[in-house]
Scaffold this active site. Structure first.
Site, PDB file in Angstrom:
ATOM      1  N   PRO A   2     -33.245  29.906 -28.506  1.00  0.00           N
ATOM      2  CA  PRO A   2     -32.748  31.114 -27.837  1.00  0.00           C
ATOM      3  C   PRO A   2     -31.713  30.773 -26.759  1.00  0.00           C
ATOM      4  CG  PRO A   2     -35.162  31.042 -27.835  1.00  0.00           C
ATOM      5  CD  PRO A   2     -34.675  29.705 -28.294  1.00  0.00           C
ATOM      6  N   GLU A   3     -30.610  31.505 -26.771  1.00  0.00           N
ATOM      7  CA  GLU A   3     -29.562  31.330 -25.764  1.00  0.00           C
ATOM      8  C   GLU A   3     -29.461  32.630 -24.959  1.00  0.00           C
ATOM      9  OE1 GLU A   3     -25.975  29.677 -27.582  1.00  0.00           O
ATOM     10  OE2 GLU A   3     -27.165  28.629 -29.079  1.00  0.00           O
TER      11      GLU A   3
END
Ligand code: ZN
Length: 279
Positions: A2-3
């Site tokens: 996840p960014e």
């Protein structure tokens, strides 16, 4: 992993379900998630407190408590937060490492197969609301914007490739491998170009592309990849993966020029790009 867009989507979900809620019970089930303090200490510092805000900086979730401490949650590679309400509570899934039972009877569960994710409570908070442990983080493009002058100053004179610089959390907080590739494509720049080689218009294009790609990805509620690990708080997938121009698309034709997308090696990491239109 996840960014910024995925973590921001989770943050927006948390705003609706934890803010104003009291923490009734904490269960630390795994051994790796809570490691900066003991699980017993984390539990003591959380039980009875209420959440006041749901914030984010880079890839970190910052859940403020009513005693001014902050619960920091980092999803890292595979962490997932799920909010479960209603009377029919499913059994605890495999790889569930922390469960928070809230005052309204709903639960927040942290599932993390690869166990790199982390939870800790910090009381050392600066005037911006940032815990001392995260003081090294650079500018967050969504919270503070990403002015061309800021990015250009951090690229100037650098021999490191753009991909390395864009994913350096000390420069820009929140960009990882996936969005770095998409941003370079949008800016028509090769991810292996050295930072210092960019002209002023190229730096401006890179900053503009970063802002646009991140904004669009947040609007699409992030990217869920083939491993289907990333989901929002309710368990739904994001849709930005349908708009990826280069990431994980080696061999497919470039949507801009028709050349085949290639996978480059930059140090230990790979990068996807089009050698036809990225210079
Ligand atoms: Zn192309």
């Amino acid at each position: 992993m996840p960014e910024l867009p995925e973590v921001e989507t989770v943050r927006r979900g948390l705003e609706g379900v934890v803010v104003g809620r009291r923490i009734a019970e904490v269960q630390v089930l795994g051994r790796r998630t809570v490691r900066r303090q003991s699980p017993a200490e984390l539990t003591i510092r959380l039980v009875g407190r209420s959440f006041t805000t749901a914030g984010r900086r880079g890839k970190f979730l910052l859940l403020s408590l009513d005693d001014d401490a902050v619960l920091v949650v980092h999803l890292r590679m595979s962490g997932q937060l799920l909010h479960l309400g209603g009377p029919e509570r499913p059994p605890i899934a495999a790889h569930t490492h922390v469960v928070l039972v809230l005052g309204d009877g709903t639960e927040l569960r942290f599932i993390d197969p690869r166990t790199f994710g982390e939870w800790f409570v910090s009381s050392d908070i600066d005037s911006r609301g940032v815990p001392a442990e995260l003081a090294h983080l650079g500018r967050d493009p969504l919270l503070e914007g990403l002015p061309t002058a800021y990015l250009a100053a951090h690229l100037a004179g650098r021999r490191a490739p753009l991909k390395t610089l864009l994913t350096d959390q000390r420069i820009v907080a929140g960009i990882g491998s996936l969005y770095a590739d998409e941003i370079c494509f949008r800016a028509k720049l090769r991810p292996d170009r050295s930072g210092g080689s960019l002209t002023a218009p190229e730096s401006a294009s890179l900053a503009k592309s970063a802002r646009a790609v991140l904004r669009e990805a947040v609007r699409s509620r992030g990217s869920s990849l083939r491993d289907l690990r990333y989901r929002d708080l309710a368990g739904s997938f994001g849709s930005y993966q349908d708009r990826h121009a280069v990431y994980d698309r080696a061999g497919e034709p470039c949507q801009r020029c028709g050349n085949r997308i290639v996978r480059l090696k930059i140090g230990a990491r790979s990068a996807y790009c089009c050698e036809g239109c990225q210079l």
